[in-house]
Design a protein around this motif. Structure first.
Motif, PDB file in Angstrom:
ATOM      1  N   PRO A  79       5.674  34.360  33.562  1.00 48.15           N
ATOM      2  CA  PRO A  79       5.444  35.796  33.375  1.00 48.15           C
ATOM      3  C   PRO A  79       4.940  36.108  31.966  1.00 48.15           C
ATOM      4  O   PRO A  79       5.505  35.631  30.985  1.00 48.15           O
ATOM      5  CB  PRO A  79       6.833  36.409  33.596  1.00 48.15           C
ATOM      6  N   GLY A  80       3.886  36.884  31.880  1.00 50.86           N
ATOM      7  CA  GLY A  80       3.347  37.296  30.589  1.00 50.86           C
ATOM      8  C   GLY A  80       2.534  36.244  29.871  1.00 50.86           C
ATOM      9  O   GLY A  80       2.030  36.491  28.780  1.00 50.86           O
ATOM     10  N   THR A  81       2.373  35.068  30.474  1.00 48.15           N
ATOM     11  CA  THR A  81       1.652  33.952  29.843  1.00 48.15           C
ATOM     12  C   THR A  81       2.052  33.793  28.367  1.00 48.15           C
ATOM     13  O   THR A  81       1.324  34.193  27.464  1.00 48.15           O
ATOM     14  CB  THR A  81       0.110  34.121  29.934  1.00 48.15           C
ATOM     15  N   PRO A  82       3.231  33.228  28.119  1.00 48.77           N
ATOM     16  CA  PRO A  82       3.655  33.027  26.722  1.00 48.77           C
ATOM     17  C   PRO A  82       2.593  32.271  25.918  1.00 48.77           C
ATOM     18  O   PRO A  82       1.935  31.385  26.448  1.00 48.77           O
ATOM     19  CB  PRO A  82       4.924  32.178  26.868  1.00 48.77           C
ATOM     20  N   ASP A  83       2.433  32.638  24.653  1.00 48.28           N
ATOM     21  CA  ASP A  83       1.426  31.995  23.804  1.00 48.28           C
ATOM     22  C   ASP A  83       1.744  30.525  23.596  1.00 48.28           C
ATOM     23  O   ASP A  83       0.858  29.685  23.561  1.00 48.28           O
ATOM     24  CB  ASP A  83       1.364  32.698  22.444  1.00 48.28           C
ATOM     25  N   VAL A 104       7.501  31.398  23.634  1.00 48.38           N
ATOM     26  CA  VAL A 104       7.220  32.083  22.376  1.00 48.38           C
ATOM     27  C   VAL A 104       6.034  33.037  22.554  1.00 48.38           C
ATOM     28  O   VAL A 104       4.986  32.657  23.077  1.00 48.38           O
ATOM     29  CB  VAL A 104       6.880  31.067  21.257  1.00 48.38           C
ATOM     30  N   PHE A 105       6.251  34.276  22.137  1.00 45.87           N
ATOM     31  CA  PHE A 105       5.163  35.245  22.109  1.00 45.87           C
ATOM     32  C   PHE A 105       4.845  35.572  20.659  1.00 45.87           C
ATOM     33  O   PHE A 105       5.748  35.855  19.872  1.00 45.87           O
ATOM     34  CB  PHE A 105       5.559  36.542  22.825  1.00 45.87           C
ATOM     35  N   VAL A 106       3.566  35.522  20.317  1.00 46.85           N
ATOM     36  CA  VAL A 106       3.140  35.952  18.991  1.00 46.85           C
ATOM     37  C   VAL A 106       2.471  37.309  19.208  1.00 46.85           C
ATOM     38  O   VAL A 106       1.369  37.403  19.739  1.00 46.85           O
ATOM     39  CB  VAL A 106       2.163  34.952  18.347  1.00 46.85           C
ATOM     40  N   HIS A 107       3.201  38.367  18.848  1.00 46.12           N
ATOM     41  CA  HIS A 107       2.774  39.719  19.169  1.00 46.12           C
ATOM     42  C   HIS A 107       2.039  40.394  18.020  1.00 46.12           C
ATOM     43  O   HIS A 107       2.495  40.336  16.876  1.00 46.12           O
ATOM     44  CB  HIS A 107       3.993  40.581  19.523  1.00 46.12           C
ATOM     45  N   GLY A 108       0.964  41.066  18.348  1.00 47.77           N
ATOM     46  CA  GLY A 108       0.279  41.926  17.385  1.00 47.77           C
ATOM     47  C   GLY A 108       1.149  43.151  17.130  1.00 47.77           C
ATOM     48  O   GLY A 108       1.667  43.749  18.069  1.00 47.77           O
ATOM     49  N   CYS A 109       1.337  43.507  15.860  1.00 50.09           N
ATOM     50  CA  CYS A 109       2.264  44.590  15.494  1.00 50.09           C
ATOM     51  C   CYS A 109       1.789  45.945  16.014  1.00 50.09           C
ATOM     52  O   CYS A 109       2.596  46.806  16.352  1.00 50.09           O
ATOM     53  CB  CYS A 109       2.421  44.651  13.974  1.00 50.09           C
ATOM     54  N   PHE A 110       0.483  46.136  16.089  1.00 53.22           N
ATOM     55  CA  PHE A 110      -0.073  47.414  16.541  1.00 53.22           C
ATOM     56  C   PHE A 110       0.114  47.584  18.048  1.00 53.22           C
ATOM     57  O   PHE A 110       0.709  48.559  18.506  1.00 53.22           O
ATOM     58  CB  PHE A 110      -1.551  47.486  16.160  1.00 53.22           C
ATOM     59  N   TRP A 111      -0.356  46.643  18.823  1.00 54.71           N
ATOM     60  CA  TRP A 111      -0.336  46.761  20.277  1.00 54.71           C
ATOM     61  C   TRP A 111       1.057  46.684  20.874  1.00 54.71           C
ATOM     62  O   TRP A 111       1.343  47.308  21.888  1.00 54.71           O
ATOM     63  CB  TRP A 111      -1.218  45.680  20.914  1.00 54.71           C
ATOM     64  N   HIS A 112       1.898  45.876  20.270  1.00 49.50           N
ATOM     65  CA  HIS A 112       3.232  45.677  20.850  1.00 49.50           C
ATOM     66  C   HIS A 112       4.305  46.466  20.120  1.00 49.50           C
ATOM     67  O   HIS A 112       5.475  46.329  20.402  1.00 49.50           O
ATOM     68  CB  HIS A 112       3.567  44.184  20.890  1.00 49.50           C
ATOM     69  N   ARG A 113       3.925  47.278  19.140  1.00 49.87           N
ATOM     70  CA  ARG A 113       4.799  48.224  18.443  1.00 49.87           C
ATOM     71  C   ARG A 113       5.948  47.559  17.693  1.00 49.87           C
ATOM     72  O   ARG A 113       7.112  47.647  18.105  1.00 49.87           O
ATOM     73  CB  ARG A 113       5.351  49.293  19.411  1.00 49.87           C
ATOM     74  N   LEU A 146      11.386  36.094  32.566  1.00 54.49           N
ATOM     75  CA  LEU A 146      11.490  34.755  31.976  1.00 54.49           C
ATOM     76  C   LEU A 146      12.953  34.310  31.898  1.00 54.49           C
ATOM     77  O   LEU A 146      13.282  33.165  32.214  1.00 54.49           O
ATOM     78  CB  LEU A 146      10.859  34.738  30.580  1.00 54.49           C
ATOM     79  N   LYS A 147      13.815  35.240  31.466  1.00 58.82           N
ATOM     80  CA  LYS A 147      15.237  34.907  31.346  1.00 58.82           C
ATOM     81  C   LYS A 147      15.831  34.577  32.706  1.00 58.82           C
ATOM     82  O   LYS A 147      16.654  33.678  32.829  1.00 58.82           O
ATOM     83  CB  LYS A 147      15.987  36.052  30.670  1.00 58.82           C
ATOM     84  N   LYS A 148      15.387  35.309  33.715  1.00 55.51           N
ATOM     85  CA  LYS A 148      15.835  35.038  35.087  1.00 55.51           C
ATOM     86  C   LYS A 148      15.444  33.629  35.519  1.00 55.51           C
ATOM     87  O   LYS A 148      16.151  32.979  36.281  1.00 55.51           O
ATOM     88  CB  LYS A 148      15.188  36.040  36.052  1.00 55.51           C
ATOM     89  N   LEU A 149      14.282  33.173  35.046  1.00 55.96           N
ATOM     90  CA  LEU A 149      13.801  31.840  35.386  1.00 55.96           C
ATOM     91  C   LEU A 149      14.418  30.762  34.502  1.00 55.96           C
ATOM     92  O   LEU A 149      14.062  29.594  34.578  1.00 55.96           O
ATOM     93  CB  LEU A 149      12.271  31.781  35.266  1.00 55.96           C
ATOM     94  N   GLY A 150      15.313  31.179  33.601  1.00 53.94           N
ATOM     95  CA  GLY A 150      16.017  30.215  32.773  1.00 53.94           C
ATOM     96  C   GLY A 150      15.360  29.921  31.429  1.00 53.94           C
ATOM     97  O   GLY A 150      15.703  28.946  30.761  1.00 53.94           O
ATOM     98  N   TRP A 151      14.410  30.796  31.030  1.00 62.87           N
ATOM     99  CA  TRP A 151      13.744  30.590  29.738  1.00 62.87           C
ATOM    100  C   TRP A 151      14.364  31.468  28.668  1.00 62.87           C
ATOM    101  O   TRP A 151      14.805  32.577  28.937  1.00 62.87           O
ATOM    102  CB  TRP A 151      12.250  30.918  29.849  1.00 62.87           C
ATOM    103  N   LYS A 152      14.407  30.945  27.455  1.00 62.83           N
ATOM    104  CA  LYS A 152      14.767  31.763  26.301  1.00 62.83           C
ATOM    105  C   LYS A 152      13.472  32.341  25.755  1.00 62.83           C
ATOM    106  O   LYS A 152      12.426  31.699  25.848  1.00 62.83           O
ATOM    107  CB  LYS A 152      15.433  30.914  25.224  1.00 62.83           C
ATOM    108  N   VAL A 153      13.558  33.524  25.187  1.00 62.75           N
ATOM    109  CA  VAL A 153      12.340  34.178  24.712  1.00 62.75           C
ATOM    110  C   VAL A 153      12.419  34.421  23.207  1.00 62.75           C
ATOM    111  O   VAL A 153      13.392  34.966  22.697  1.00 62.75           O
ATOM    112  CB  VAL A 153      12.108  35.518  25.443  1.00 62.75           C
TER     113      VAL A 153
END
Ligand SMILES: [Zn+2]
Length: 132
Positions: A34-38, A48-57, A92-99
């Protein structure tokens, strides 16, 4: 040039390199999740998600601005992004992943990034095998 960068942006690369330096086996863009982690750390079940500060607030961040024109359009767009991020995290957490979320501004300075990663990884119970 900018075309190539859009799929493999500098902040993602910086985070990837640092995680490799810590001794992790890393993979890029896990499309089946889900969300295609980076980045994923398959052995740690860590996405791991590397988020842009503008788009992801990124709240309280200098880059988290709101354009003065078309305000309602932007606010709606931002709200949708945040909702999607939360939903992806939940799945992701439901699937057993840490985020693990890293903000773009946290990647600007290598020392800060190292510090942030060590702290956030520790919170998630991931051990660093090769501290640098
Ligand atoms: Zn930020």
């Amino acid at each position: 040039m900018s075309r190539i960068r859009s799929r493999d942006t500098l902040p993602e690369r910086v985070v990837l390199n640092q995680l490799e330096r810590f001794g992790y086996r890393v993979e890029q863009q896990h499309k089946g999740l889900p969300g295609t982690p980076d980045i994923t750390l398959p052995r740690q079940n860590l996405a791991v998600f590397v988020h842009g500060c503008f788009w992801h607030r990124h709240l309280n961040c200098k880059n988290c601005t709101t354009p003065a024109t078309n305000r309602s359009f932007w606010l709606e767009k931002f709200a949708k992004n945040q909702l999607r991020d939360r939903e992806n995290g939940r799945m992701l957490k439901k699937l057993g992943w840490k985020v693990l979320t890293i903000w773009e501004c946290e990647t600007e300075d290598p020392d800060r990034l190292r510090h942030v990663l060590v702290k956030k990884l520790a919170c998630l119970g991931a051990t660093i095998r090769r501290p640098s």
